[in-house]
Design an enzyme around this catalytic site. Structure first.
Site, mmCIF file in Angstrom:
data_model
loop_
_atom_site.group_PDB
_atom_site.id
_atom_site.type_symbol
_atom_site.label_atom_id
_atom_site.label_comp_id
_atom_site.label_asym_id
_atom_site.label_seq_id
_atom_site.Cartn_x
_atom_site.Cartn_y
_atom_site.Cartn_z
ATOM 1 N N THR A 134 5.413 0.811 2.853
ATOM 2 C CA THR A 134 4.296 0.470 1.982
ATOM 3 C C THR A 134 3.329 1.642 1.808
ATOM 4 O O THR A 134 3.256 2.525 2.670
ATOM 5 C CB THR A 134 3.522 -0.723 2.600
ATOM 6 O OG1 THR A 134 2.290 -0.908 1.922
ATOM 7 C CG2 THR A 134 3.193 -0.478 4.079
ATOM 8 N N ASP A 135 2.567 1.604 0.729
ATOM 9 C CA ASP A 135 1.547 2.648 0.534
ATOM 10 C C ASP A 135 0.374 2.477 1.502
ATOM 11 O O ASP A 135 -0.429 3.400 1.685
ATOM 12 C CB ASP A 135 1.048 2.668 -0.921
ATOM 13 C CG ASP A 135 0.424 1.363 -1.390
ATOM 14 O OD1 ASP A 135 0.399 0.378 -0.605
ATOM 15 O OD2 ASP A 135 -0.035 1.309 -2.545
ATOM 16 N N GLU A 136 0.277 1.290 2.141
ATOM 17 C CA GLU A 136 -0.871 1.036 3.028
ATOM 18 C C GLU A 136 -0.884 1.947 4.247
ATOM 19 O O GLU A 136 -1.918 2.096 4.887
ATOM 20 C CB GLU A 136 -0.896 -0.433 3.473
ATOM 21 C CG GLU A 136 -1.043 -1.382 2.306
ATOM 22 C CD GLU A 136 -1.525 -2.777 2.686
ATOM 23 O OE1 GLU A 136 -1.997 -2.969 3.805
ATOM 24 O OE2 GLU A 136 -1.417 -3.667 1.827
ATOM 25 N N TYR A 182 -1.258 -4.699 10.241
ATOM 26 C CA TYR A 182 -0.015 -4.657 9.441
ATOM 27 C C TYR A 182 0.397 -3.225 9.138
ATOM 28 O O TYR A 182 1.529 -2.809 9.403
ATOM 29 C CB TYR A 182 -0.206 -5.442 8.127
ATOM 30 C CG TYR A 182 0.825 -5.106 7.051
ATOM 31 C CD1 TYR A 182 2.154 -5.465 7.204
ATOM 32 C CD2 TYR A 182 0.456 -4.410 5.889
ATOM 33 C CE1 TYR A 182 3.113 -5.149 6.238
ATOM 34 C CE2 TYR A 182 1.401 -4.090 4.920
ATOM 35 C CZ TYR A 182 2.719 -4.457 5.100
ATOM 36 O OH TYR A 182 3.660 -4.135 4.145
ATOM 37 N N LYS A 186 3.607 -0.953 10.311
ATOM 38 C CA LYS A 186 4.545 -0.345 9.337
ATOM 39 C C LYS A 186 4.594 1.172 9.555
ATOM 40 O O LYS A 186 5.665 1.777 9.504
ATOM 41 C CB LYS A 186 4.132 -0.659 7.888
ATOM 42 C CG LYS A 186 4.334 -2.079 7.426
ATOM 43 C CD LYS A 186 5.779 -2.547 7.412
ATOM 44 C CE LYS A 186 6.615 -1.936 6.318
ATOM 45 N NZ LYS A 186 7.968 -2.549 6.248
HETATM 46 P P1 NAD Z 1 7.980 -11.289 2.615
HETATM 47 O O1 NAD Z 1 6.999 -11.664 3.656
HETATM 48 O O2 NAD Z 1 8.002 -12.031 1.332
HETATM 49 O O3 NAD Z 1 9.460 -11.391 3.232
HETATM 50 C C1 NAD Z 1 9.766 -10.922 4.506
HETATM 51 C C2 NAD Z 1 11.145 -11.467 4.893
HETATM 52 O O4 NAD Z 1 11.474 -10.949 6.199
HETATM 53 C C3 NAD Z 1 11.211 -12.993 4.991
HETATM 54 O O5 NAD Z 1 12.363 -13.483 4.368
HETATM 55 C C4 NAD Z 1 11.250 -13.257 6.499
HETATM 56 O O6 NAD Z 1 11.954 -14.443 6.843
HETATM 57 C C5 NAD Z 1 11.970 -12.018 7.004
HETATM 58 N N1 NAD Z 1 11.656 -11.735 8.412
HETATM 59 C C6 NAD Z 1 10.421 -11.653 8.978
HETATM 60 N N2 NAD Z 1 10.542 -11.420 10.292
HETATM 61 C C7 NAD Z 1 11.883 -11.308 10.550
HETATM 62 C C8 NAD Z 1 12.644 -11.061 11.732
HETATM 63 N N3 NAD Z 1 12.051 -10.890 12.923
HETATM 64 N N4 NAD Z 1 13.987 -10.994 11.625
HETATM 65 C C9 NAD Z 1 14.599 -11.179 10.434
HETATM 66 N N5 NAD Z 1 13.935 -11.458 9.291
HETATM 67 C C10 NAD Z 1 12.592 -11.519 9.351
HETATM 68 O O7 NAD Z 1 7.783 -9.731 2.396
HETATM 69 P P2 NAD Z 1 7.890 -8.859 1.043
HETATM 70 O O8 NAD Z 1 6.586 -8.888 0.361
HETATM 71 O O9 NAD Z 1 9.114 -9.219 0.323
HETATM 72 O O10 NAD Z 1 8.048 -7.407 1.698
HETATM 73 C C11 NAD Z 1 9.347 -6.921 2.037
HETATM 74 C C12 NAD Z 1 9.202 -5.513 2.609
HETATM 75 O O11 NAD Z 1 8.604 -4.659 1.642
HETATM 76 C C13 NAD Z 1 8.307 -5.430 3.850
HETATM 77 O O12 NAD Z 1 8.882 -4.502 4.729
HETATM 78 C C14 NAD Z 1 6.974 -4.927 3.311
HETATM 79 O O13 NAD Z 1 6.282 -4.199 4.304
HETATM 80 C C15 NAD Z 1 7.439 -4.045 2.169
HETATM 81 N N6 NAD Z 1 6.488 -3.888 1.048
HETATM 82 C C16 NAD Z 1 5.947 -4.975 0.432
HETATM 83 C C17 NAD Z 1 5.109 -4.806 -0.673
HETATM 84 C C18 NAD Z 1 4.504 -5.990 -1.408
HETATM 85 O O14 NAD Z 1 3.693 -5.787 -2.297
HETATM 86 N N7 NAD Z 1 4.879 -7.219 -1.125
HETATM 87 C C19 NAD Z 1 4.825 -3.512 -1.138
HETATM 88 C C20 NAD Z 1 5.389 -2.415 -0.475
HETATM 89 C C21 NAD Z 1 6.236 -2.624 0.605
HETATM 90 O O1 DAU Z 2 0.097 -2.104 -1.075
HETATM 91 C C1 DAU Z 2 1.282 -2.740 -0.678
HETATM 92 C C2 DAU Z 2 0.954 -3.997 0.103
HETATM 93 O O2 DAU Z 2 0.526 -4.967 -0.850
HETATM 94 C C3 DAU Z 2 2.142 -4.520 0.905
HETATM 95 O O3 DAU Z 2 2.505 -3.590 1.878
HETATM 96 C C4 DAU Z 2 1.797 -5.865 1.570
HETATM 97 O O4 DAU Z 2 2.949 -6.380 2.218
HETATM 98 C C5 DAU Z 2 1.350 -6.824 0.484
HETATM 99 O O5 DAU Z 2 0.958 -8.050 1.084
HETATM 100 C C6 DAU Z 2 0.192 -6.238 -0.327
HETATM 101 O O6 DAU Z 2 -1.002 -6.139 0.498
HETATM 102 P P1 DAU Z 2 -2.464 -6.525 -0.068
HETATM 103 O O7 DAU Z 2 -3.318 -6.859 1.081
HETATM 104 O O8 DAU Z 2 -2.929 -5.498 -1.032
HETATM 105 O O9 DAU Z 2 -2.067 -7.854 -0.933
HETATM 106 P P2 DAU Z 2 -2.817 -9.270 -1.087
HETATM 107 O O10 DAU Z 2 -2.086 -10.005 -2.162
HETATM 108 O O11 DAU Z 2 -2.992 -9.949 0.229
HETATM 109 O O12 DAU Z 2 -4.258 -8.864 -1.615
HETATM 110 C C7 DAU Z 2 -4.442 -8.117 -2.793
HETATM 111 C C8 DAU Z 2 -5.932 -7.859 -2.942
HETATM 112 O O13 DAU Z 2 -6.590 -9.098 -3.226
HETATM 113 C C9 DAU Z 2 -6.601 -7.320 -1.690
HETATM 114 O O14 DAU Z 2 -7.599 -6.386 -2.057
HETATM 115 C C10 DAU Z 2 -7.234 -8.531 -1.032
HETATM 116 C C11 DAU Z 2 -7.593 -9.412 -2.230
HETATM 117 N N1 DAU Z 2 -7.509 -10.877 -1.984
HETATM 118 C C12 DAU Z 2 -6.374 -11.381 -1.474
HETATM 119 C C13 DAU Z 2 -6.237 -12.727 -1.237
HETATM 120 C C14 DAU Z 2 -4.980 -13.305 -0.645
HETATM 121 C C15 DAU Z 2 -8.564 -11.697 -2.348
HETATM 122 O O15 DAU Z 2 -9.617 -11.233 -2.855
HETATM 123 N N2 DAU Z 2 -8.441 -13.039 -2.127
HETATM 124 C C16 DAU Z 2 -7.323 -13.602 -1.574
HETATM 125 O O16 DAU Z 2 -7.277 -14.836 -1.373
#
Ligand code: NAD
Ligand code: DAU
Length: 376
Positions: A134-136, A182, A186
């Site tokens: 992730t970019d975080e 988180y 990562k």
């Molecule tokens: P998500 O939470 O929707 O899905 C995570 C999946 O991993 C689920 O299916 C869960 O059951 C599985 N999992 C969790 N713990 C596990 C374990 N111990 N063993 C096996 N499976 C397990 O997550 P997502 O948003 O799809 O993110 C997927 C990946 O991409 C993550 O590594 C996250 O850090 C990365 N990522 C997410 C975003 C985003 O915006 N969502 C952006 C950049 C990177």
């Molecule tokens: O940047 C990549 C990341 O993006 C991934 O690595 C993470 O897995 C993914 O969850 C996401 O993280 P964020 O924290 O940016 O996503 P989230 O949807 O939780 O929140 C987006 C923005 O909105 C953040 O600034 C917090 C704000 N927020 C979020 C929620 C859930 C609110 O203001 N209210 C809310 O209820």
């Protein structure tokens, strides 16, 4: 024939990656390995579950023995690792689970893959361990242009009137500086992946992507949560002043980048993935309100009264903005969808798939959600 494990394939991004690989590569065996935590949902993959090149295995990535056995039984050549605890708010409440899954789970996969691949005559030849990050991990960028400036770059994904809210971006060379449990977990897993390349010569790749949006995202995340709450006339909990900036990319464009990098990316490289599409949360929330109200036939602005400013997230990162020039120039990746189209598609998907949403938001999750927002 390639035998590929995709971890976390029942989650949001993972399900899009599994779908793409199963449909595009009938000659590969695709194994979706997932523990099915609260975030894993096999309903995300209904359309491909009967394909002959697809198999689901329920497994915890921390189970070293089981994964080592799977590597041998299935003669695994490639690992695309997405399984993780992914929600920042949960990590603030329960950091241990994040360290266990994201750090120890990744290490467990690395060690099992190393032992199996090193036991083969061809060793690492034709093998690949691709870690999705992730970019975080880069920390937070300054918001030194709160009104927005003309951005230096644009892609298909950039929204109309696209702005940048600061001078700086995350580059592949930006120093890691994670703030939340988180992102700390990562970051640690990214370091382990690179250490396995540098120490043992393991063929690894790491990519760091910005915020994804689209179908099948768990409704604890901003976009699906707010779409669902608008539909049910529930409060929209905006953290702080809603001024934090995130850089949004349509999930299928991330999945296409993963496919390209898995096949053509250079070993030991890092690639940033993002669409140059920065949005202040409050501006994005206005777009969601407008879109949902229009599609549901509500009068314009009918749901504005749902906006509820709540206590800010602890350590809330101000701004994320990713520079994906390297990926565009070196591998020719381009996002396919403009943000306005992506949001329209996403809102329609959630409104059309109410049953998918209701199955998640009823029962136990309802209790969790109430607990999460108690006192905010
Ligand atoms: P998500 O939470 O929707 O899905 C995570 C999946 O991993 C689920 O299916 C869960 O059951 C599985 N999992 C969790 N713990 C596990 C374990 N111990 N063993 C096996 N499976 C397990 O997550 P997502 O948003 O799809 O993110 C997927 C990946 O991409 C993550 O590594 C996250 O850090 C990365 N990522 C997410 C975003 C985003 O915006 N969502 C952006 C950049 C990177
Ligand atoms: O940047 C990549 C990341 O993006 C991934 O690595 C993470 O897995 C993914 O969850 C996401 O993280 P964020 O924290 O940016 O996503 P989230 O949807 O939780 O929140 C987006 C923005 O909105 C953040 O600034 C917090 C704000 N927020 C979020 C929620 C859930 C609110 O203001 N209210 C809310 O209820």
């Amino acid at each position: 024939m390639k035998n590929i494990v995709i971890t976390g394939g029942a989650g949001f991004i993972g399900s899009h990656v599994v779908r793409l690989f199963v449909n595009k590569y009938p000659q590969y065996n695709i194994i979706n390995l997932d523990k099915l935590t609260y975030a894993g949902n096999l309903a995300n993959l209904k359309d491909i579950e009967d394909k002959p090149n697809y198999k689901f295995v329920k497994m915890d990535i921390c189970d070293f023995e089981a994964f080592y056995q799977l590597m041998q039984d299935e003669k695994i050549d490639g690992i695309i690792h997405l399984a993780a605890e992914s929600h920042v708010d949960r990590s603030i409440k329960d950091p241990f689970t994040f360290a266990r899954t994201n750090v120890m789970g990744t290490l467990s996969l690395l060690q099992a893959a190393k032992l199996y691949w090193e036991s083969l005559p061809e060793k690492y030849e034709g093998k690949r361990f691709y870690h999705i990050s992730t970019d975080e991990v880069y920390g937070a960028l300054k918001m030194n242009h709160p009104e927005g400036i003309e951005p230096p770059f644009k892609t298909v994904a950039s929204s109309e009137g696209h702005k940048a809210y600061g001078d700086d971006f995350f580059y592949e060379t930006t120093k890691y500086n994670p703030h939340s449990p988180y992102s700390a977990a990562k970051a640690s897993s990214d370091h382990f992946v690179r250490a396995y390349h540098d120490t043992y010569g393991m063929p690894t790749i790491v990519t760091n992507c910005s915020n994804n949006y689209g179908p099948y995202q768990f409704p604890e995340k901003l976009i699906p949560l707010f779409i669902n709450n608008i539909r049910h006339r529930k409060p929209l909990p905006v953290y702080g002043k809603g001024e934090n900036v995130r850089d949004w990319l349509y999930v299928e464009d991330h999945a296409r980048a993963i496919d390209l990098i898995f096949h053509e990316g250079k070993i030991a490289e890092t690639y940033n993935i993002g669409g140059f599409n920065e949005w202040k949360n409050i501006d994005l929330i206005m777009v969601m309100i407008k879109t949902v109200d229009r599609i549901l036939g509500n009068p314009e602005g009918a749901s504005l009264d749902l906006i509820t400013y709540v206590t800010d997230r602890l350590g809330h990162d101000a701004r994320y903005a990713i520079d994906s020039t390297k990926l565009q120039k070196e591998l020719g990746w381009e996002p396919s969808l403009q943000f306005e189209e992506g949001i329209e598609k996403t809102v329609r998907w959630y409104l059309d798939n109410q049953e998918w949403m209701d199955n998640i938001t009823s029962g136990e999750y309802e209790k969790y959600y109430e607990e999460m927002y108690k006192g905010r």
